[in-house]
Scaffold this motif. Structure first.
Motif, PDB file in Angstrom:
ATOM      1  N   SER A  59       3.214   0.167 -21.177  1.00  0.00           N
ATOM      2  CA  SER A  59       4.318  -0.723 -21.515  1.00  0.00           C
ATOM      3  C   SER A  59       4.400  -1.853 -20.493  1.00  0.00           C
ATOM      4  O   SER A  59       4.002  -1.693 -19.327  1.00  0.00           O
ATOM      5  N   ASP A  60       4.915  -2.987 -20.915  1.00  0.00           N
ATOM      6  CA  ASP A  60       5.087  -4.117 -20.008  1.00  0.00           C
ATOM      7  C   ASP A  60       5.995  -3.751 -18.845  1.00  0.00           C
ATOM      8  O   ASP A  60       5.807  -4.240 -17.728  1.00  0.00           O
ATOM      9  N   ASP A  61       6.966  -2.887 -19.089  1.00  0.00           N
ATOM     10  CA  ASP A  61       7.878  -2.451 -18.033  1.00  0.00           C
ATOM     11  C   ASP A  61       7.172  -1.624 -16.960  1.00  0.00           C
ATOM     12  O   ASP A  61       7.642  -1.541 -15.828  1.00  0.00           O
ATOM     13  N   ALA A  62       6.054  -1.023 -17.294  1.00  0.00           N
ATOM     14  CA  ALA A  62       5.347  -0.167 -16.344  1.00  0.00           C
ATOM     15  C   ALA A  62       4.755  -0.960 -15.183  1.00  0.00           C
ATOM     16  O   ALA A  62       4.494  -0.398 -14.122  1.00  0.00           O
ATOM     17  N   VAL A  63       4.569  -2.253 -15.380  1.00  0.00           N
ATOM     18  CA  VAL A  63       3.999  -3.079 -14.316  1.00  0.00           C
ATOM     19  C   VAL A  63       4.843  -2.972 -13.049  1.00  0.00           C
ATOM     20  O   VAL A  63       4.305  -2.915 -11.944  1.00  0.00           O
ATOM     21  N   SER A  64       6.145  -2.890 -13.197  1.00  0.00           N
ATOM     22  CA  SER A  64       7.006  -2.766 -12.015  1.00  0.00           C
ATOM     23  C   SER A  64       6.839  -1.424 -11.311  1.00  0.00           C
ATOM     24  O   SER A  64       7.183  -1.296 -10.135  1.00  0.00           O
ATOM     25  N   ASP A  65       6.291  -0.436 -12.007  1.00  0.00           N
ATOM     26  CA  ASP A  65       6.029   0.876 -11.406  1.00  0.00           C
ATOM     27  C   ASP A  65       4.679   0.928 -10.699  1.00  0.00           C
ATOM     28  O   ASP A  65       4.301   1.972 -10.168  1.00  0.00           O
ATOM     29  N   MET A  66       3.954  -0.199 -10.733  1.00  0.00           N
ATOM     30  CA  MET A  66       2.617  -0.243 -10.144  1.00  0.00           C
ATOM     31  C   MET A  66       2.504  -1.402  -9.148  1.00  0.00           C
ATOM     32  O   MET A  66       1.749  -2.336  -9.363  1.00  0.00           O
ATOM     33  N   PRO A  67       3.247  -1.357  -8.032  1.00  0.00           N
ATOM     34  CA  PRO A  67       3.203  -2.478  -7.083  1.00  0.00           C
ATOM     35  C   PRO A  67       1.929  -2.527  -6.246  1.00  0.00           C
ATOM     36  O   PRO A  67       1.608  -3.564  -5.665  1.00  0.00           O
ATOM     37  N   THR A  68       1.215  -1.400  -6.184  1.00  0.00           N
ATOM     38  CA  THR A  68      -0.008  -1.330  -5.377  1.00  0.00           C
ATOM     39  C   THR A  68      -1.136  -0.728  -6.218  1.00  0.00           C
ATOM     40  O   THR A  68      -0.880  -0.031  -7.209  1.00  0.00           O
ATOM     41  N   PRO A  69      -2.374  -0.956  -5.808  1.00  0.00           N
ATOM     42  CA  PRO A  69      -3.484  -0.326  -6.520  1.00  0.00           C
ATOM     43  C   PRO A  69      -3.381   1.199  -6.573  1.00  0.00           C
ATOM     44  O   PRO A  69      -3.675   1.810  -7.602  1.00  0.00           O
ATOM     45  N   ALA A  70      -2.938   1.820  -5.496  1.00  0.00           N
ATOM     46  CA  ALA A  70      -2.819   3.286  -5.494  1.00  0.00           C
ATOM     47  C   ALA A  70      -1.828   3.753  -6.548  1.00  0.00           C
ATOM     48  O   ALA A  70      -2.083   4.731  -7.268  1.00  0.00           O
TER      49      ALA A  70
END
Length: 86
Positions: A59-70
């Motif tokens: 989901s587009d909202d998931a991007v905020s849950d992925m601030p770093t590569p890890a």
């Protein structure tokens, strides 16, 4: 089950272009995407690439849950695990 790792993420970012490739060298796991030269559009494109390659829905909202590569790798692997369990 497929797994997703930091090298796969790094490769996708390099193929996308527009990212400072030198910034992708070394230990980038806990470096924020913004410090790697990735803006929100680049992260959405990363998600699109992963969706096509691994047949998962991000989901587009998931991007905020992925601030770093890890965090991105962990999130994508959680989707792959859930997909394998269905």
């Amino acid at each position: 089950m497929s797994t997703f790792d930091l090298d796969e993420l790094r490769g996708i970012l390099r193929r996308m272009g527009g990212v400072d490739e030198a910034a992708l060298d070394g230990d980038i796991a806990e470096t924020e995407f913004s410090h790697l030269g990735c803006d929100s559009l680049a992260l959405l494109e990363l998600c699109n690439q992963v969706e096509r390659r691994y047949s998962v829905q991000i989901s587009d909202d998931a991007v905020s849950d992925m601030p770093t590569p890890a965090r991105a790798v962990a999130y994508i692997n959680s989707l792959l695990t859930a997909k394998a369990g269905t």
